[in-house]
Write a protein that holds these residues in place. Structure first.
Motif, mmCIF file in Angstrom:
data_model
loop_
_atom_site.group_PDB
_atom_site.id
_atom_site.type_symbol
_atom_site.label_atom_id
_atom_site.label_comp_id
_atom_site.label_asym_id
_atom_site.label_seq_id
_atom_site.Cartn_x
_atom_site.Cartn_y
_atom_site.Cartn_z
ATOM 1 N N ARG A 90 40.550 8.243 -60.565
ATOM 2 C CA ARG A 90 41.033 7.007 -59.827
ATOM 3 C C ARG A 90 39.562 6.588 -59.022
ATOM 4 O O ARG A 90 39.732 5.187 -59.148
ATOM 5 C CB ARG A 90 41.923 7.767 -58.892
ATOM 6 C CG ARG A 90 42.253 6.644 -57.931
ATOM 7 C CD ARG A 90 43.473 7.409 -57.022
ATOM 8 N NE ARG A 90 43.945 6.388 -55.965
ATOM 9 C CZ ARG A 90 43.953 6.855 -54.761
ATOM 10 N NH1 ARG A 90 43.486 7.756 -54.166
ATOM 11 N NH2 ARG A 90 44.518 5.835 -53.681
ATOM 12 N N ARG A 94 38.795 2.705 -59.502
ATOM 13 C CA ARG A 94 38.744 1.747 -58.174
ATOM 14 C C ARG A 94 37.179 1.060 -58.243
ATOM 15 O O ARG A 94 37.022 -0.010 -57.714
ATOM 16 C CB ARG A 94 38.943 2.505 -57.209
ATOM 17 C CG ARG A 94 40.529 2.614 -57.096
ATOM 18 C CD ARG A 94 40.991 2.806 -55.843
ATOM 19 N NE ARG A 94 40.495 4.143 -55.123
ATOM 20 C CZ ARG A 94 40.935 4.693 -53.956
ATOM 21 N NH1 ARG A 94 42.071 3.861 -53.440
ATOM 22 N NH2 ARG A 94 40.395 5.837 -53.497
ATOM 23 N N PHE A 152 49.579 5.369 -61.974
ATOM 24 C CA PHE A 152 49.365 5.187 -60.279
ATOM 25 C C PHE A 152 48.076 4.181 -60.218
ATOM 26 O O PHE A 152 48.393 3.224 -59.385
ATOM 27 C CB PHE A 152 48.872 6.717 -59.985
ATOM 28 C CG PHE A 152 49.084 6.733 -58.240
ATOM 29 C CD1 PHE A 152 50.222 7.219 -57.685
ATOM 30 C CD2 PHE A 152 48.167 6.154 -57.577
ATOM 31 C CE1 PHE A 152 50.415 7.094 -56.343
ATOM 32 C CE2 PHE A 152 48.326 6.472 -56.128
ATOM 33 C CZ PHE A 152 49.251 6.888 -55.379
ATOM 34 N N GLU A 156 48.713 0.555 -58.387
ATOM 35 C CA GLU A 156 47.863 0.335 -57.142
ATOM 36 C C GLU A 156 47.165 -0.847 -57.252
ATOM 37 O O GLU A 156 47.016 -1.434 -56.169
ATOM 38 C CB GLU A 156 46.851 1.556 -56.873
ATOM 39 C CG GLU A 156 46.407 1.972 -55.873
ATOM 40 C CD GLU A 156 45.519 3.033 -55.528
ATOM 41 O OE1 GLU A 156 45.169 3.600 -56.479
ATOM 42 O OE2 GLU A 156 45.228 3.475 -54.185
ATOM 43 N N LYS A 157 46.626 -1.103 -58.301
ATOM 44 C CA LYS A 157 45.617 -2.071 -58.601
ATOM 45 C C LYS A 157 46.345 -3.439 -58.545
ATOM 46 O O LYS A 157 45.868 -4.452 -57.758
ATOM 47 C CB LYS A 157 44.721 -1.845 -59.443
ATOM 48 C CG LYS A 157 43.735 -3.004 -59.884
ATOM 49 C CD LYS A 157 42.668 -2.670 -61.028
ATOM 50 C CE LYS A 157 43.509 -2.887 -62.388
ATOM 51 N NZ LYS A 157 42.305 -2.666 -63.449
ATOM 52 N N PHE A 161 52.401 -1.233 -55.035
ATOM 53 C CA PHE A 161 52.758 -0.400 -53.980
ATOM 54 C C PHE A 161 52.751 -0.985 -52.573
ATOM 55 O O PHE A 161 53.011 -0.444 -51.519
ATOM 56 C CB PHE A 161 51.912 1.014 -53.874
ATOM 57 C CG PHE A 161 51.938 1.983 -55.039
ATOM 58 C CD1 PHE A 161 53.211 1.951 -55.849
ATOM 59 C CD2 PHE A 161 50.742 2.722 -55.446
ATOM 60 C CE1 PHE A 161 53.314 2.913 -56.842
ATOM 61 C CE2 PHE A 161 50.878 3.353 -56.585
ATOM 62 C CZ PHE A 161 52.092 3.488 -57.084
ATOM 63 N N ARG A 162 52.570 -2.253 -52.672
ATOM 64 C CA ARG A 162 52.146 -3.060 -51.438
ATOM 65 C C ARG A 162 53.488 -2.955 -50.320
ATOM 66 O O ARG A 162 53.220 -3.292 -49.182
ATOM 67 C CB ARG A 162 51.525 -4.210 -51.945
ATOM 68 C CG ARG A 162 50.133 -4.792 -50.968
ATOM 69 C CD ARG A 162 49.608 -6.055 -51.681
ATOM 70 N NE ARG A 162 49.015 -5.838 -52.952
ATOM 71 C CZ ARG A 162 48.772 -6.880 -53.653
ATOM 72 N NH1 ARG A 162 49.352 -8.282 -53.586
ATOM 73 N NH2 ARG A 162 48.432 -6.747 -54.720
ATOM 74 N N THR A 168 48.546 4.795 -49.604
ATOM 75 C CA THR A 168 48.542 5.020 -50.987
ATOM 76 C C THR A 168 47.739 6.400 -51.267
ATOM 77 O O THR A 168 48.340 7.323 -52.139
ATOM 78 C CB THR A 168 47.787 4.059 -52.054
ATOM 79 O OG1 THR A 168 46.708 3.857 -51.616
ATOM 80 C CG2 THR A 168 48.787 2.728 -52.170
ATOM 81 N N TRP A 172 49.258 9.596 -53.335
ATOM 82 C CA TRP A 172 48.437 10.172 -54.425
ATOM 83 C C TRP A 172 48.227 11.402 -54.367
ATOM 84 O O TRP A 172 48.395 12.290 -55.577
ATOM 85 C CB TRP A 172 46.937 9.514 -54.246
ATOM 86 C CG TRP A 172 45.988 10.050 -55.183
ATOM 87 C CD1 TRP A 172 44.852 10.920 -54.833
ATOM 88 C CD2 TRP A 172 45.973 9.664 -56.827
ATOM 89 N NE1 TRP A 172 44.155 10.805 -56.061
ATOM 90 C CE2 TRP A 172 44.724 10.277 -57.343
ATOM 91 C CE3 TRP A 172 46.693 9.277 -57.823
ATOM 92 C CZ2 TRP A 172 44.334 10.416 -58.478
ATOM 93 C CZ3 TRP A 172 46.312 9.175 -58.995
ATOM 94 C CH2 TRP A 172 45.439 9.761 -59.290
ATOM 95 N N ARG B 143 56.918 6.550 -55.795
ATOM 96 C CA ARG B 143 55.703 6.023 -56.485
ATOM 97 C C ARG B 143 55.232 7.056 -57.607
ATOM 98 O O ARG B 143 54.799 6.339 -58.806
ATOM 99 C CB ARG B 143 54.566 5.992 -55.500
ATOM 100 C CG ARG B 143 54.603 5.068 -54.425
ATOM 101 C CD ARG B 143 53.788 5.047 -53.500
ATOM 102 N NE ARG B 143 53.867 3.983 -52.424
ATOM 103 C CZ ARG B 143 52.984 3.880 -51.303
ATOM 104 N NH1 ARG B 143 52.523 4.655 -50.953
ATOM 105 N NH2 ARG B 143 53.301 2.572 -50.558
ATOM 106 N N SER B 147 54.885 5.432 -61.445
ATOM 107 C CA SER B 147 53.830 5.645 -62.393
ATOM 108 C C SER B 147 53.940 6.307 -63.379
ATOM 109 O O SER B 147 53.465 6.079 -64.372
ATOM 110 C CB SER B 147 52.764 6.709 -61.223
ATOM 111 O OG SER B 147 52.535 6.067 -60.340
#
Lengths: 189, 189
Positions: A90, A94, A152, A156-157, A161-162, A168, A172, B143, B147
DNA sequence: TTCTCTTGCCTAAGAGGGCTAGGCTACTAC
DNA sequence: GTAGTAGCCTAGCCCTCTTAGGCAAGAGAA
């Protein structure tokens, strides 16, 4: 006239950094040429086409990620290893969104087989040794694990999930707990 | 001169079909114009820009998927509902790869809020009612579920599972078993 | 019917990007 | 020092996106 000293390696690295900044889809031969102070056409001496650039970013990313994961896994086992792997994965995604996105392009089979994706797959299996799964459960578990991580990170990117306020990071770590739980107690048929 | 009868709806549908055939990245204003027997510039009477085309494909896909999922969920609960949801999701992604890919683009918040993605999220939560999870576990579970689905479908499409002979259908159903198991017995802190 | 206004299309044109062909030049190896 | 090649260049083609400005078809009003 001094030569610019362009090499495929330098091109790939510059392309990867550009990808992280502006997205893979905006990594263009012309932009790279500008960066190297060279004309676009000149780069075709080093590259077959623009697609090769993306493939090279992907291969670089796969190798870098494999290194990170290997480092994270060193000396760990069981859930410890799972979490370390997951976080390495992850974090890389990111820190390097462009490189990560490039990883998702469809590599042709031979290229994929020669890539660091293989090392990656081996390490994933290594984690599962701690959970004592035998085939074909192991393959299914590897696939589920990889799916969870990739899904995930990817959602997320893109902001999937906003719409829910929950951090998050919390989701996670709870997802990793859940994954550990299900691996520990893999449902038998 | 007979008019071509271009509307945003017809454009969006044609764009979606084109996306499924050649990929979203190849959905071009020029290609659509050709298909409608019209000059590229004319389409800007109906569209702000090329990006809008992709957004519209995404919104169409979200709505279609939400419909499918709703139909699949009707009258089901528990694991039955989970499997139905999952299969509807995966089937849609496989039948409409371009539309599915378009769904992953980053919608701006207002557009996303007005989209069928909201319906989708509600239905996902509906599934979890059968598993009696309360917040924040429910959010975490949603989530993780999402995912897993997205990750699996996405990796399957880009060939991430190709290196192992095991049929992906088998891994898919075992993954759903595992997901059901972990939802049934969600690890508490 | 005729006039008018809007809608739907057009041409023209510029900015980029991808890529090929062919040419010149600087370095390398002998 | 010379031959060969590696590294760059210009010219030029095609494609896509997008804007500006124009013309004509059809709808509604007079």
């Amino acid at each position: 006239m001094a030569r610019a000293g362009v090499t495929v390696e330098r091109l790939t690295l510059a392309a990867a950094e550009l990808a992280d900044q502006v997205g893979v889809e905006n990594v263009t031969v012309a932009a790279l040429a500008r960066q190297f102070g060279v004309k676009d056409a000149s780069l075709y001496f080093h590259l077959k086409n623009a697609q090769e650039l993306r493939v090279r970013i992907a291969l670089l990313a796969l190798a870098e990620l494999a290194d990170r994961v290997a480092a994270a896994l060193a000396g760990r086992a069981g859930k410890d290893a799972l979490v370390a792997f997951a976080n390495a994965y992850r974090d890389y995604a990111r820190e390097h969104p462009g490189r990560y996105a490039a990883m998702q392009i469809d590599l042709d089979p031979e290229t994929a087989a020669a890539s660091a994706g293989v090392r990656h797959a081996e390490m994933t299996r290594a984690i599962l040794r701690g959970y004592r799964l035998s085939e074909p459960d192991q393959t299914d578990a590897v696939r589920m694990m990889h799916s969870t991580f990739h899904g995930f990170v990817s959602l997320e990117k893109t902001g999937g999930f906003r719409h829910t306020p929950r951090p998050t990071d919390d989701s996670w770590s709870r997802t990793l707990d859940a994954l550990d739980a299900v691996l520990t107690n893999w449902p038998s048929r």
